[in-house]
Motif scaffolding. Structure first.
Motif, mmCIF file in Angstrom:
data_model
loop_
_atom_site.group_PDB
_atom_site.id
_atom_site.type_symbol
_atom_site.label_atom_id
_atom_site.label_comp_id
_atom_site.label_asym_id
_atom_site.label_seq_id
_atom_site.Cartn_x
_atom_site.Cartn_y
_atom_site.Cartn_z
ATOM 1 N N UNK A 1 -7.226 -0.108 8.495
ATOM 2 C CA UNK A 1 -6.032 0.687 8.193
ATOM 3 C C UNK A 1 -5.356 0.194 6.913
ATOM 4 N N UNK A 2 -5.511 -1.099 6.621
ATOM 5 C CA UNK A 2 -4.948 -1.621 5.375
ATOM 6 C C UNK A 2 -5.607 -0.960 4.167
ATOM 7 N N UNK A 3 -6.904 -0.709 4.257
ATOM 8 C CA UNK A 3 -7.608 -0.034 3.170
ATOM 9 C C UNK A 3 -7.225 1.440 3.090
ATOM 10 N N UNK A 4 -7.107 2.081 4.239
ATOM 11 C CA UNK A 4 -6.847 3.517 4.244
ATOM 12 C C UNK A 4 -5.422 3.853 3.823
ATOM 13 N N UNK A 5 -4.427 3.086 4.298
ATOM 14 C CA UNK A 5 -3.063 3.450 3.920
ATOM 15 C C UNK A 5 -2.839 3.211 2.428
ATOM 16 N N UNK A 6 -3.522 2.214 1.872
ATOM 17 C CA UNK A 6 -3.418 2.007 0.434
ATOM 18 C C UNK A 6 -4.033 3.154 -0.348
ATOM 19 N N UNK B 1 2.674 5.312 6.102
ATOM 20 C CA UNK B 1 3.588 4.492 6.902
ATOM 21 C C UNK B 1 3.171 4.435 8.362
ATOM 22 N N UNK B 2 2.622 5.520 8.868
ATOM 23 C CA UNK B 2 2.167 5.519 10.266
ATOM 24 C C UNK B 2 1.039 4.514 10.448
ATOM 25 N N UNK B 3 0.104 4.449 9.499
ATOM 26 C CA UNK B 3 -0.971 3.464 9.587
ATOM 27 C C UNK B 3 -0.427 2.037 9.470
ATOM 28 N N UNK C 1 0.815 -1.208 0.000
ATOM 29 C CA UNK C 1 0.000 0.000 0.000
ATOM 30 C C UNK C 1 0.845 1.252 0.000
ATOM 31 N N UNK C 2 1.930 1.202 0.767
ATOM 32 C CA UNK C 2 2.772 2.380 0.860
ATOM 33 C C UNK C 2 3.727 2.505 -0.301
ATOM 34 N N UNK C 3 3.631 1.593 -1.243
ATOM 35 C CA UNK C 3 4.544 1.611 -2.379
ATOM 36 C C UNK C 3 3.878 2.081 -3.644
ATOM 37 N N UNK D 1 2.697 8.573 -1.921
ATOM 38 C CA UNK D 1 3.632 8.423 -0.814
ATOM 39 C C UNK D 1 4.346 7.074 -0.934
ATOM 40 N N UNK D 2 5.657 7.115 -0.989
ATOM 41 C CA UNK D 2 6.413 5.864 -1.117
ATOM 42 C C UNK D 2 7.714 5.948 -0.341
ATOM 43 N N UNK D 3 8.038 4.874 0.362
ATOM 44 C CA UNK D 3 9.335 4.730 1.020
ATOM 45 C C UNK D 3 9.722 3.261 0.938
ATOM 46 N N UNK D 4 11.011 3.000 1.101
ATOM 47 C CA UNK D 4 11.464 1.612 1.120
ATOM 48 C C UNK D 4 10.849 0.869 2.305
ATOM 49 N N UNK D 5 10.668 1.567 3.421
ATOM 50 C CA UNK D 5 10.040 0.947 4.580
ATOM 51 C C UNK D 5 8.625 0.494 4.245
ATOM 52 N N UNK D 6 7.878 1.349 3.557
ATOM 53 C CA UNK D 6 6.509 0.996 3.209
ATOM 54 C C UNK D 6 6.429 -0.199 2.286
ATOM 55 N N UNK D 7 7.379 -0.305 1.346
ATOM 56 C CA UNK D 7 7.373 -1.437 0.431
ATOM 57 C C UNK D 7 7.522 -2.763 1.160
ATOM 58 N N UNK D 8 8.316 -2.754 2.234
ATOM 59 C CA UNK D 8 8.574 -3.988 2.973
ATOM 60 C C UNK D 8 7.548 -4.211 4.080
ATOM 61 N N UNK D 9 7.237 -3.147 4.819
ATOM 62 C CA UNK D 9 6.416 -3.300 6.025
ATOM 63 C C UNK D 9 4.943 -3.559 5.722
#
Length: 288
Positions: A78-83, A37-39, A6-8, A91-99
């Protein structure tokens, strides 16, 4: 658990333009501490909290199981909202791609295993769902060099069915609702298996296409290299032939000049001999 982090979905910490979309110039690396990422981190923190609430007081207290259901529901929402936020605000970070995928599978896996430990859910159901999720994750890594397997509509429906069924099992339901949750779980299992087989089919097709494209690219590069070598060899042979012809012409000219010079010498010699013979005859006549 849609299969796409979602964060990717994109990346920028800039202020979005009207309509929730970013302009091209605003696409930059997003900050780690963005809302998506916070979600995702909140969902990871809810996993141990959910397990503690579910097993509180032996795991059969309806009140504590209601609290556990609330934690599970928040995690799924939260899975629906962060996506949505990640796609809307890029919004994209390497952390989001993995977490993000880890958080999705962690909350669902924790719920399934906990329910099976409590005896509410057969272990074979837990095994089928977890094996499918882990298998698809490995399948994505298997083909990631060639293509990305997109999340299908069936996969999203599977996620919804799983979340609904597991949520109903977390609650202490009895009577017709308990029967309903069983059939809902059967629907989730069927969708899990069917969509899993479809992902396998997509992975095999994408890998074959990727390998075929790589072989075609290698063959094309080899053909270009062969043509370049042939062109270089042709140029070298042409230059050598021209050099040979030039040398032959020069040698012929030198030989011709030598022959002419020899002929002139022979003529001079003949004239000298004739002159000598005439002088000898004149001398003899004078003596008589």
């Amino acid at each position: 658990m849609t299969g796409v982090p979602a964060s990717a979905a994109g990346g920028s910490g800039a202020k979005p333009v009207r309509g929730g979309k970013l302009g091209t110039a605003a696409v930059n690396q997003a900050s780690l501490w963005n809302i998506a990422n916070i979600l995702t981190m909140l969902r990871l923190l809810l996993v141990p909290g959910f397990v503690l609430l579910l097993f509180h007081d032996g795991g059969y207290d309806p009140v504590w199981r209601s609290f556990a259901w609330a934690a599970f529901a928040i995690a799924m929402i939260t899975d629906l909202f962060d996506g949505h936020l990640a796609r809307a605000y890029n919004l994209v970070t390497d952390f989001g791609k993995i977490a993000d995928p880890i958080a999705d599978k962690a909350i669902m896996g924790a719920a399934l295993v906990s329910l099976s430990v409590l005896g509410d859910l057969p272990w074979w159901i837990t095994g089928v769902i977890i094996a499918r999720e882990l298998g698809i994750t490995l399948m994505r890594f298997w083909v990631i060099r060639h293509a990305v397997i997109p999340a299908s509509r069936g996969g999203k429906l599977k996620t919804l069915a799983q979340g609904t069924a597991v949520g109903m099992y977390v609650l202490a339901l009895t009577g017709p609702l308990a029967t309903l949750r069983f059939w809902m779980m059967m629907v989730a299992v069927v969708l899990t298996v069917v969509t899993g087989l479809d992902y396998v089919r997509q992975a095999v097709v994408l890998r074959r296409k990727g390998l075929a494209a790589e072989r075609a690219a290698v063959a094309e590069r080899a053909a270009e290299a062969t043509e370049a070598l042939q062109a270089a060899a042709g140029t070298s042979v042409g230059g050598t032939a021209e050099g040979t012809v030039g040398a032959g012409s020069t040698a012929g000219a030198v030989a011709g000049a030598t022959d002419v010079r020899g002929g002139v010498t022979d003529v001079h010699g003949g004239v000298t001999e004739v002159r000598g013979t005439a002088e000898a005859r004149d001398a003899a006549e004078a003596e008589r």
